[in-house]
Design a protein around this motif. Structure first.
Motif, PDB file in Angstrom:
ATOM      1  N   ALA A   1       0.824  -1.460  -0.092  1.00  0.00           N
ATOM      2  CA  ALA A   1      -0.013   0.289   0.039  1.00  0.00           C
ATOM      3  C   ALA A   1       0.792   1.300   0.034  1.00  0.00           C
ATOM      4  O   ALA A   1       1.836   1.247   0.409  1.00  0.00           O
ATOM      5  CB  ALA A   1      -0.821   0.049   1.337  1.00  0.00           C
ATOM      6  N   PRO A   2       0.443   2.415  -0.564  1.00  0.00           N
ATOM      7  CA  PRO A   2       1.152   3.670  -0.336  1.00  0.00           C
ATOM      8  C   PRO A   2       1.802   4.110   1.068  1.00  0.00           C
ATOM      9  O   PRO A   2       0.963   4.006   1.835  1.00  0.00           O
ATOM     10  CB  PRO A   2       0.291   4.611  -1.090  1.00  0.00           C
ATOM     11  N   GLY A   3       2.936   4.075   0.947  1.00  0.00           N
ATOM     12  CA  GLY A   3       3.591   4.684   2.288  1.00  0.00           C
ATOM     13  C   GLY A   3       3.826   3.421   3.161  1.00  0.00           C
ATOM     14  O   GLY A   3       4.237   3.736   4.283  1.00  0.00           O
ATOM     15  N   LYS A   4       3.703   2.281   2.587  1.00  0.00           N
ATOM     16  CA  LYS A   4       3.637   0.998   3.769  1.00  0.00           C
ATOM     17  C   LYS A   4       4.642   0.201   3.335  1.00  0.00           C
ATOM     18  O   LYS A   4       4.984   0.076   2.172  1.00  0.00           O
ATOM     19  CB  LYS A   4       2.383   0.507   4.073  1.00  0.00           C
ATOM     20  N   GLU A   5       5.174  -0.864   4.041  1.00  0.00           N
ATOM     21  CA  GLU A   5       6.018  -2.078   3.556  1.00  0.00           C
ATOM     22  C   GLU A   5       4.920  -3.191   2.849  1.00  0.00           C
ATOM     23  O   GLU A   5       4.016  -3.317   2.995  1.00  0.00           O
ATOM     24  CB  GLU A   5       6.759  -2.603   4.801  1.00  0.00           C
ATOM     25  N   ARG A   6       6.039  -3.740   2.138  1.00  0.00           N
ATOM     26  CA  ARG A   6       5.358  -4.902   1.190  1.00  0.00           C
ATOM     27  C   ARG A   6       4.775  -6.071   2.280  1.00  0.00           C
ATOM     28  O   ARG A   6       5.801  -6.289   3.200  1.00  0.00           O
ATOM     29  CB  ARG A   6       6.274  -5.484   0.519  1.00  0.00           C
ATOM     30  N   GLU A   7       3.633  -6.505   2.123  1.00  0.00           N
ATOM     31  CA  GLU A   7       3.306  -7.596   3.309  1.00  0.00           C
ATOM     32  C   GLU A   7       2.831  -8.810   2.347  1.00  0.00           C
ATOM     33  O   GLU A   7       2.364  -8.695   1.451  1.00  0.00           O
ATOM     34  CB  GLU A   7       2.223  -6.995   3.996  1.00  0.00           C
TER      35      GLU A   7
END
Length: 121
Positions: free
Chosen positions: A39-45
């Protein structure tokens, strides 16, 4: 392995989408497959993964009961059925291939280009 994901798009909250990922270049059934998202601004999960012959499967707690991963080895394709979508599911979704079913992104050798899923409230 070359991976091409498609099926993303814009959907309202509560709706559904099915992502597909077509693989080519090597024997598809030799690889575990999975999906990650960022998601924008978040780490890959991690989202979900599936073993070489369709089992076992694993999914993140945040999508359990809503998302289902499956594969068709005859079509060299892995799917992610996403139901009851929420705005927080908005992300770029990546298809991955690896030697075994992992939940860590660093364990996967091959990545597709990503497909954007946007869930509006």
């Amino acid at each position: 392995v070359q991976l091409q994901a498609f099926g993303g798009g814009l959907v309202q909250a509560g709706g559904y989408l099915r992502l597909s990922c077509a693989a080519s270049g090597r024997t598809f059934s030799n690889y575990a497959m999975g999906w990650f998202r960022q998601a924008p601004g978040k780490e890959r999960e991690f989202v979900a993964a599936i073993g070489r012959n369709g089992y076992p499967t694993s999914s993140a707690d945040s999508v359990k009961g809503r998302f289902t991963i499956s594969r068709d080895n005859a079509k060299n394709t892995v799917y992610l059925q996403m139901n009851s979508l929420k705005p927080e599911d908005t992300a770029v979704y990546y298809c991955v291939a690896g030697r075994a079913l992992y939940t860590k992104s660093s364990e996967y050798d091959y990545w597709g280009q990503g497909t954007l899923v946007t869930v509006s409230s």
